[in-house]
Design a protein around this motif. Structure first.
Motif, mmCIF file in Angstrom:
data_model
loop_
_atom_site.group_PDB
_atom_site.id
_atom_site.type_symbol
_atom_site.label_atom_id
_atom_site.label_comp_id
_atom_site.label_asym_id
_atom_site.label_seq_id
_atom_site.Cartn_x
_atom_site.Cartn_y
_atom_site.Cartn_z
ATOM 1 N N UNK A 258 85.596 38.240 13.185
ATOM 2 C CA UNK A 258 84.594 38.257 14.502
ATOM 3 C C UNK A 258 84.126 37.721 12.702
ATOM 4 N N UNK A 259 83.832 37.561 11.228
ATOM 5 C CA UNK A 259 83.712 36.966 10.313
ATOM 6 C C UNK A 259 84.331 35.860 10.603
ATOM 7 N N UNK A 260 84.585 34.937 11.076
ATOM 8 C CA UNK A 260 84.912 33.893 11.293
ATOM 9 C C UNK A 260 84.220 33.117 12.327
ATOM 10 N N UNK A 261 83.677 34.089 13.320
ATOM 11 C CA UNK A 261 83.201 32.813 14.639
ATOM 12 C C UNK A 261 81.695 33.074 13.909
ATOM 13 N N UNK A 262 81.187 34.552 13.230
ATOM 14 C CA UNK A 262 79.694 33.629 12.428
ATOM 15 C C UNK A 262 79.339 32.691 11.634
ATOM 16 N N UNK A 263 80.358 32.482 11.287
ATOM 17 C CA UNK A 263 80.290 31.466 9.938
ATOM 18 C C UNK A 263 80.755 29.874 10.640
ATOM 19 N N UNK B 71 84.784 47.973 12.202
ATOM 20 C CA UNK B 71 85.065 47.742 11.345
ATOM 21 C C UNK B 71 85.563 46.062 11.601
ATOM 22 N N UNK B 72 84.750 44.908 11.201
ATOM 23 C CA UNK B 72 84.982 43.963 11.485
ATOM 24 C C UNK B 72 85.756 43.601 10.844
ATOM 25 N N UNK B 73 86.680 42.568 11.581
ATOM 26 C CA UNK B 73 87.485 42.120 11.159
ATOM 27 C C UNK B 73 87.409 40.020 11.167
ATOM 28 N N UNK C 193 88.603 37.838 21.578
ATOM 29 C CA UNK C 193 88.524 37.960 20.738
ATOM 30 C C UNK C 193 90.217 39.368 20.369
ATOM 31 N N UNK C 194 90.506 39.239 19.816
ATOM 32 C CA UNK C 194 91.992 40.239 19.381
ATOM 33 C C UNK C 194 91.257 41.376 19.574
ATOM 34 N N UNK D 151 78.698 37.406 21.998
ATOM 35 C CA UNK D 151 78.822 36.416 21.883
ATOM 36 C C UNK D 151 79.888 35.924 23.427
ATOM 37 N N UNK D 152 80.053 34.991 23.585
ATOM 38 C CA UNK D 152 81.021 34.420 24.580
ATOM 39 C C UNK D 152 82.309 34.603 24.709
#
Length: 483
Positions: free
Chosen positions: A354-359, A349-351, A339-340, A331-332
């Protein structure tokens, strides 16, 4: 005369006006010794009661202050004022409870949510908190209705427990021992055999393990109750006491589990849109004002009601953890180090970012991730056999939402005794406390699955409130057990 709720009075058709009603509630404002704005909590909107001040003595009028509790009998008539269909012409008035206007903390002005937490016993009288609590009630009702209609059984799991479902160790101890004179054993350790239960006990972190036992007898079950975590987390997403909805189903595969989670969460969002429109509209406007105060790059693309419709109207995207890691690595934001927490390898372990980027950015729909690394998941999750290295991944799944990230976590449970025992031993978990849970795998074990939904996280999503302390009546967090 029987009291009429203000919510019902405001819905009175014009053809039925002219009848006498008894209204009881709390004064929001009193203007010009004539106009009383009164609210009883049944609706966001106030009812205007119009008083003829010549009919009441000055002493009574002075007692009609913001916060005072009144009982008013009067005739409901069409209102000549804009913005309100009806008003009450006051015929009789009784002050049920006085309120010192100068000392009353809730003056008729806008208050910060931080300030309202300091007066949590009074904050439900505000529009924001009363709207949140009405929605909280509606969601609790909808949860029970959903499961009841699908033939699930509601199980009350224990609040005092001897096991740690998550293996996290952050638990509140329950004891009746005298802390100033603790009994000791021969090794000098606290002798819990002299405690009330004759052993160490704690407040539960989850009802999952216990409700699994009932799923393996009744089929489809769920628990919905308070849980406790002694984590020293001072964040907008953590509480020390919160409520969990945890269904457990016999004969459910991971795919069945994902199907149920998607149907469940869509049902709840649809229920809110259909039954809480008035409060949602108010909270949507409030959220829009809050968004405007943020830097442009931090603003959400979707409004509150848009987010609920986003969930209801979209089929959830399903992909494996491994596929998600590849998307995130390429991802860009990851390549540009935005990303922090950079995503550089499998096993991360996804933060929430990351989850919000996917959604929100990649799929633009809710997402369900599944088949996570075993090392970052709980001991009870079923180990996948189709890995190159058995036990590398487990049949876990997380449901990801816009604006919040993970909202549901679940898995197919490990039903094989030897596999579960080995995992317990690998993690050095106390077999003596889990003997009964392991024994369920000896006597008629069956494939089964379940998930957990944090009730307050759900209410945050549905109401748009940014701090979890504002969606529970009396929040418990480090250093705060007031009220």
């Amino acid at each position: 005369m029987k009291r009429t709720r203000i919510a019902d009075a405001l819905k009175t058709p014009l053809s039925e006006l002219g009848k006498t009603l008894l209204i009881q509630g709390w004064v929001r404002t009193f203007r010009n010794n004539q106009f009383i704005s009164i609210n009883d909590g049944s609706t966001l909107h106030n009812l205007q009661a119009v008083i003829d001040f010549n009919q009441f003595d000055d002493a009574t009028l002075k007692r009609i202050t913001t916060g005072a509790c009144l009982s008013i009998r009067g005739k409901l008539v069409e209102s000549p004022a804009k913005g309100q269909p009806v008003e009450l012409k006051v015929e009789q008035l009784e002050i049920l409870g006085d309120c010192d206007a100068e000392k009353y903390p809730l003056q008729p002005k806008k208050h910060s949510l931080e300030f309202l937490r300091e007066i949590a016993h009074l904050r439900p009288r505000t529009n924001t908190i009363s709207a949140v609590m009405r929605i909280r009630h509606a969601m609790a009702f909808a949860i029970h209705q959903f499961f009841n209609d699908k033939g699930f059984y509601y199980i009350h799991t224990p609040i005092i427990t001897g096991s740690d479902a998550e293996g996290a160790g952050d638990m509140f101890r329950v004891t009746t021992l005298d802390l100033n004179n603790l009994p000791k054993d021969e090794q000098g350790n606290v002798n819990f055999k002299e405690d009330f239960f004759g052993r160490e006990t704690n407040l539960t972190v989850s009802g999952q393990l216990e409700v699994e036992a009932y799923a393996l007898a009744l089929g489809n079950t769920y628990t919905f109750g308070p849980t406790f975590r002694a984590e020293n987390s001072n964040t907008t997403r953590h509480l020390a006491e919160f409520w969990m909805i945890e269904p457990e189903m016999a004969f459910y595969s991971l795919e069945d589990n994902m199907d149920l989670a998607e149907e469940f969460i869509q049902y709840l969002c649809r229920y809110a849109l259909e039954h809480c429109a008035e409060d949602l509209d108010f909270l949507n406007r409030r959220a829009q004002e809050e968004e405007q105060s943020k830097p442009k790059e931090q603003r959400s693309e979707l409004g509150l009601i848009d987010r609920l419709q986003f969930v209801v109207n979209n089929k959830f995207e399903r992909l494996t953890y491994t596929q998600a890691i590849e998307i995130l690595r390429e991802s860009a934001p990851n390549k540009k180090k935005k990303f922090q927490y950079p995503v550089d390898k499998w096993g991360t372990d996804l933060q929430s970012e990351h989850e919000r980027y996917l959604v929100e950015k990649h799929f633009k729909k809710p997402v369900i991730l599944y088949n996570y690394p075993a090392d970052i998941k709980a001991f009870y999750m079923r180990q996948n056999d189709n890995d190159h290295a058995p036990g590398k991944t487990v049949a876990a799944m997380d449901v990801l939402f816009p604006g919040i990230g993970e909202i549901i976590g679940g898995s197919q449970r490990e039903e094989r005794y030897e596999r579960l025992l080995k995992r317990v031993q690998e993690l050095n978990l106390p077999e003596k406390d889990l003997w009964w849970y392991l024994e369920l795998r000896k006597y008629g074990s069956a494939p089964h699955s379940g998930f957990g939904l944090g009730f307050e996280r759900l209410i945050q999503f549905v109401t748009g409130m940014t701090n979890i302390r504002d969606v529970i009546p009396f929040p418990r967090y480090p250093g705060h057990a007031e009220f």
